[in-house]
Write a protein that holds these residues in place. Structure first.
Motif, PDB file in Angstrom:
ATOM      1  N   SER A  51     -71.307  22.395 -23.654  1.00  0.00           N
ATOM      2  CA  SER A  51     -70.831  23.504 -24.487  1.00  0.00           C
ATOM      3  C   SER A  51     -69.423  23.964 -24.152  1.00  0.00           C
ATOM      4  O   SER A  51     -68.804  24.682 -24.937  1.00  0.00           O
ATOM      5  N   ALA A  52     -68.896  23.596 -22.999  1.00  0.00           N
ATOM      6  CA  ALA A  52     -67.555  24.032 -22.598  1.00  0.00           C
ATOM      7  C   ALA A  52     -66.864  22.895 -21.867  1.00  0.00           C
ATOM      8  O   ALA A  52     -67.511  22.131 -21.143  1.00  0.00           O
ATOM      9  N   PRO A  53     -65.545  22.763 -22.011  1.00  0.00           N
ATOM     10  CA  PRO A  53     -64.825  21.687 -21.317  1.00  0.00           C
ATOM     11  C   PRO A  53     -64.976  21.739 -19.800  1.00  0.00           C
ATOM     12  O   PRO A  53     -64.859  20.712 -19.135  1.00  0.00           O
ATOM     13  N   ALA A  54     -65.261  22.938 -19.248  1.00  0.00           N
ATOM     14  CA  ALA A  54     -65.336  23.080 -17.800  1.00  0.00           C
ATOM     15  C   ALA A  54     -66.693  22.719 -17.223  1.00  0.00           C
ATOM     16  O   ALA A  54     -66.836  22.640 -16.000  1.00  0.00           O
ATOM     17  N   CYS A  55     -67.689  22.498 -18.074  1.00  0.00           N
ATOM     18  CA  CYS A  55     -69.050  22.295 -17.557  1.00  0.00           C
ATOM     19  C   CYS A  55     -69.116  21.132 -16.573  1.00  0.00           C
ATOM     20  O   CYS A  55     -69.743  21.233 -15.508  1.00  0.00           O
ATOM     21  N   ALA A  56     -68.475  20.024 -16.904  1.00  0.00           N
ATOM     22  CA  ALA A  56     -68.569  18.835 -16.053  1.00  0.00           C
ATOM     23  C   ALA A  56     -67.880  19.059 -14.712  1.00  0.00           C
ATOM     24  O   ALA A  56     -68.377  18.611 -13.662  1.00  0.00           O
ATOM     25  N   ASP A  57     -66.743  19.796 -14.710  1.00  0.00           N
ATOM     26  CA  ASP A  57     -65.973  19.980 -13.475  1.00  0.00           C
ATOM     27  C   ASP A  57     -66.553  21.067 -12.580  1.00  0.00           C
ATOM     28  O   ASP A  57     -66.407  20.999 -11.355  1.00  0.00           O
ATOM     29  N   GLU A  58     -67.192  22.074 -13.162  1.00  0.00           N
ATOM     30  CA  GLU A  58     -67.562  23.263 -12.392  1.00  0.00           C
ATOM     31  C   GLU A  58     -69.052  23.322 -12.075  1.00  0.00           C
ATOM     32  O   GLU A  58     -69.503  24.290 -11.466  1.00  0.00           O
TER      33      GLU A  58
END
Length: 1006
Positions: free
Chosen positions: A182-189
């Protein structure tokens, strides 16, 4: 370390250049407002170190894939928050209070307005960000509510930088928990779900947080924000709003109120108060759970100070406040340790590397917590956080925070490492409070044995009263507008009255100065409103006299606006007084209202007593162990034997409530006044001083006060100094200087001036040579009013005191607090009456050291000091009258119970320039220890309510008596005072966390 020292040295030079030549528009901060940039940045508001991927010496908590290069600009913030709202409507709303709620409220929901170069105002709609889960199974009124105020002082950017990113983070993580894509940051964070306290991997998850809470982020001061935005050519953010008013002095306060602040006068204050109160009224609990006002400071021993609110906190609220503070400290120790500007407590902090520009040393501690006085060395009235803590506000656990290096010079300088620290630190603070408040836990106070307290039935009461409404249907006067080419000439206008067909309940003068980008040199000149009509009362002098003035906290911010408010203006002629320092044009708008210009009750009713502390404490005591009220007559009837069932008896206040000594005092005669004068050649140039006018304060007079006044004809900056010759050191000591800005006179009041040699002189700070004429006047205060009819005879008092003494001698724990210490001589202790002093200081306090050479503080050496120095706590430090205090802890707050704090802030923290009236009681250490007592804490008191003689004595200690003991605490539960302005009422008590710890220690049995 070298990097930060080099930085601050360079920006000071840049400051002057920018102020002189202005600044061109600069590049914006990277803020994502489209899907393409959001995918690229990974955050709407990426962090300053987001692009560094946790490199050595950078923050491992930085978010985003690009690095922020500038403070978030005002319009960027609105655009970015609107993008978040559109993308995550389940979790975030950006409210424009004027557009979305304007028809529901009285207020316009707009700022005062940033002054523009055409003398108009750029008014901003007021906004809040609401973060919660709109699909939560918990009904919104049942969720816990929080409020976080972002940069109410526009120069202090830390709050906005951290608060906006905290809002985005909660929304991002909650969304990622529901959908990993759902958000671009999900994979990194990720991985998700994850606790919000990253460094300790603890606390609720973001989904749990938003399911159970509603969080408001308040964009508190758009005027101060917009003045410094570099994308619009700004060169300096502003502490104040567009009216040049400090919004963090404008909030109504229960307790002492500084009248010149005209609380509630500013549109931002009234608007946010009306909106947040309406939200509170819709909650099931009828209150907010927690609230923090996020500030910034220049430098300090600690990078972050967590400041506990000043209010009447019961035992449970104190426990929750302390829990938030300790969690914040623990989080900061881990979250901020990546920077070489920070040292942990274990590593030893603060460091000893001198920081040459701002003062202090580095590395700094990560975080320390305590009262406002114990951290930043002053207290205020009218603060937003205290309103949020107050029942007249949000009734929340209220906290302030100050973060260091939050406004460099110029304050538009953006340092990525420092801003990353601000962001990390403020996230940790916000999340720590939320985690603490969402955790359900029982709070219990378990007394040690049977505890009773001597009950004082006397209460401090006032039924209250509201202002009288004006006649219905009668219009107010039309607004008056005028532009003066300079402030060198006065501006006159007339206020009409009922005989003219008008009723004016309030008058407001809004002044806009000539400026460049909201920056004006007119801020140096005072703005004073005079009434020039016939005398209003018999005996009043003819001519113009001051009725109100703009509270100019400081001209250093070069504010381009000012405001004066006057309630109930009498009809007649008025003038804005001329001032040659207002050389630029000034536009005046004088508006009238049927109600007050600023709403202030005639008096809010109250019914208070320090006895309420024991009643409230019993709410958290297990059934059957409650503290018991002991009437004085019960002690008398049984000759003290009725005390035998108790292990501890507490006397808070007068030893025998209702007993009044028959001793009377007569009012003495003051010393005759005298005058002095200096000619134009006495101090002809800036930096020079006049010769001294020497005089003697004689011993044979009753001199309670000495008032030294000096006046000169033309507005100039002379500083009037009053000095006393120390008979021991034979050196002249400074005893007062108003040291105001440009004016036509200064006044210094010395309370209780000691007999001996004194002198007066004037220094030319920036003054045109001229005659200076002055007077020295002495005054004696009226004799203390008779205490009324005594309810008990002297013989009954002696029998009562004997009963208390018997209780202690037979193994009891007798605790005397505050003025109860004056009863020591009557208890057979061998301590004489002249060894006990009731004095005054800035607040209730103790220094936890017994004065022994080579010994450390008493925290680990005396049972009454145990638990005071909790992990992360700040210790107040000061040198007062040659005495060093390095382990100070405040025991009660002055403001809620009506005691005075000076508007000069830390300038009067030692009570050496203005009056102080917070009661503190001490015993001569020599007399105390000669009687067998041990010392846990000492206090310095002024013997009068102002600069003057001081004494140091024991304020916390234990004295063995027979098989038991007498314990003393000189400043815990003073009776609320009605001697200072308190239009919003009074509270019954205001113990700090240290005060509560002392209560526990005093009641603990050996």
């Amino acid at each position: 370390m070298r990097r930060i020292i080099a930085l601050v040295g360079s920006v000071v030079v840049v400051a002057a250049l920018l102020t002189l030549v202005g600044a061109s528009q600069s590049a914006a901060t990277p803020v994502a407002t489209t899907e393409e940039t959001y995918e690229q940045f990974k955050r709407v508001f990426p962090d300053p170190q987001g692009c560094l991927d946790g490199e050595a010496g950078t923050s491992p908590w930085a978010k985003g894939d690009v690095c922020a290069t500038q403070f978030i600009q005002y319009q960027e913030a609105l655009d970015g928050l609107k993008f978040l709202e559109n993308r995550y409507p389940r979790y975030l709303r950006l409210y424009n209070l004027r557009e979305q709620f304007g028809d529901q409220f009285r207020e316009e929901m707009r700022s005062a307005g940033l002054p523009r170069e055409d003398l108009s105002r750029l008014r901003s709609d007021l906004r809040v960000v609401k973060v919660t889960d709109n699909q939560s199974p918990v009904a919104e009124p049942d969720r816990k509510h929080f409020a976080y105020v972002l940069s109410i002082h526009g120069i202090e950017r830390a709050g906005l930088e951290g608060g906006i990113r905290a809002a985005e983070e909660l929304v991002t993580w909650a969304s990622c928990e529901q959908d990993q894509d759902s958000a671009p940051a999900c994979a990194d964070e990720g991985p998700f779900p994850k606790p919000i306290l990253e460094p300790s991997n603890s606390g609720p998850t973001a989904s749990e947080t938003l399911r159970n809470s509603v969080i408001y982020f308040v964009l508190a001061n758009p005027d101060g924000w917009r003045r410094g935005d570099v994308t619009d050519g700004g060169v300096s953010y502003q502490r104040y709003n567009g009216n040049g008013m400090d919004l963090n002095r404008d909030w109504p306060t229960i307790g002492y109120t500084e009248q010149q602040y005209t609380p509630g006068s500013e549109p931002e204050t009234r608007s946010f108060a009306e909106y947040l109160t309406a939200v509170k009224d819709q909650t099931s609990a009828g209150r907010f759970e927690g609230a923090i006002d996020l500030h910034g400071m220049v430098t300090a021993p600690s990078f972050s100070f967590t400041l506990l609110g000043a209010g009447q906190r019961d035992y449970q609220r104190n426990e929750r406040t302390v829990d938030t503070a300790i969690r914040t400290f623990r989080d900061s120790e881990k979250r901020l340790s990546w920077s070489n500007l920070i040292a942990t407590q274990e590593e030893g902090c603060p460091g000893d590397v001198e920081e040459p520009v701002f003062g202090g040393t580095v590395p700094m501690c990560s975080d320390q917590w305590g009262t406002v006085w114990d951290t930043i060395n002053y207290q205020v009235t009218g603060a937003f956080a205290d309103w949020m803590e107050s029942p007249m506000g949000l009734d929340a656990v209220g906290i302030d925070n100050e973060m260091a290096l939050s406004h460099l010079a110029p304050n538009t300088v953006y340092d990525p490492e420092i801003e990353q620290l601000h962001i990390d630190g403020n996230k940790g603070l916000i999340y720590s409070q939320i985690a603490s408040m969402l955790e359900e836990r029982a709070v219990e106070f378990q007394p040690d044995g049977e505890v009773g307290y001597i009950f004082d039935p006397e209460r401090v009461t006032n039924p209250g009263g509201e202002p009288v409404d004006g006649p219905e249907g009668m219009p107010t006067q039309d607004t008056i507008t005028h532009t003066s080419p300079t402030g060198i000439e006065e501006f006159r206008f007339d206020v009409k009255g009922m005989s003219d067909g008008f009723f004016n309940g309030g008058l407001t003068v809004e002044a806009t100065f000539g400026n460049l980008g909201g920056i004006s040199g007119n801020s140096a000149g005072e703005l004073i409103l005079d009434y020039c009509g016939p005398p209003l009362h018999p005996g009043d002098e003819e001519g113009c006299h001051e009725v109100a003035r703009y509270f100019n906290q400081s001209p250093i911010y070069l504010q381009a606006g000012a405001r004066i408010d006057l309630n109930d203006p009498p009809p007649g002629p008025y003038r804005i007084r001329a001032n040659p320092l207002r050389a630029l044009p000034t536009s005046y708008e004088i508006s009238f209202s049927s109600g007050q210009a600023y709403e202030q009750p005639e008096q809010v009713g109250y019914d208070v007593s320090r006895m309420d502390f024991f009643r409230d404490l019993n709410k958290y005591v297990p059934e059957g162990s409650e503290l018991t009220a002991i009437p004085v007559d019960d002690v008398l009837k049984g000759k003290g034997r009725k005390l035998d069932r108790f292990d501890t008896v507490v006397v808070a206040g007068d030893l025998m409530p209702g007993f009044v000594s028959n001793g009377e005092q007569e009012r003495g005669e003051p010393q005759p006044s005298e005058s002095f004068s200096f000619g134009p050649d006495a101090a002809p140039l800036p930096g020079t001083s006049s010769p001294a006018y020497e005089f003697t304060v004689d011993d044979g007079f009753d001199n309670d006060r000495m008032v030294v006044e000096a006046a000169w004809a033309n507005p100039s900056d002379y500083d009037l100094r009053v000095e006393r010759l120390n008979p021991v050191t034979d050196e002249w000591e400074d005893r007062g200087c108003e040291c105001a800005f440009v004016n036509t006179g200064e006044q210094v009041t010395v309370f209780g001036p000691e007999p001996g040699d004194w002198r007066v002189r004037v220094e030319n700070f920036l003054a045109a040579p001229q005659n200076v004429d002055g007077t020295i006047e002495f005054a004696s205060d009226p004799a203390p009013e008779a205490g009324g009819e005594s309810e008990y005879s002297t013989r009954q008092f002696e029998r009562y005191a004997s009963g208390l003494s018997r209780f202690a001698a037979r193994g009891g724990n007798l605790v005397l607090t505050d003025s109860g210490i004056a009863g020591l001589p009557a208890l057979g202790t061998g301590i004489e009456p002249d060894a006990v002093t009731g004095g005054f200081f800035y607040a209730g306090w103790m220094d936890f050291h017994d004065g022994s050479d080579g010994e450390g503080p008493t925290y680990d050496r005396h049972p009454l000091a145990e638990g005071v120095n909790k992990e992360g706590t700040a210790e107040g430090q000061a040198t007062v009258d040659g005495h060093e205090f390095g382990n100070r802890h405040q025991t009660y707050e002055p403001v809620p119970v009506g005691y005075y704090v000076s508007p000069s802030g830390s300038g009067n923290a030692d009570c050496d320039s203005d009056r102080c009236d917070s009661p503190n009681w001490i015993v001569s250490q020599e007399a105390w220890e000669s009687a067998g007592g041990s010392t846990a804490g000492r206090t310095l008191v002024r013997t009068s309510k102002g600069p003057g003689p001081s004494e140091v004595g024991v304020s916390l200690g234990e004295l063995p008596v027979g098989q038991g003991r007498i314990r003393i605490a000189g400043a815990l539960l003073p009776e609320p005072t009605e001697q200072n302005p308190h239009p919003y009422g009074l509270r019954s008590y205001a113990l700090t966390y240290t005060g509560y710890q002392l209560v526990e220690n005093l009641l603990d049995l050996p």
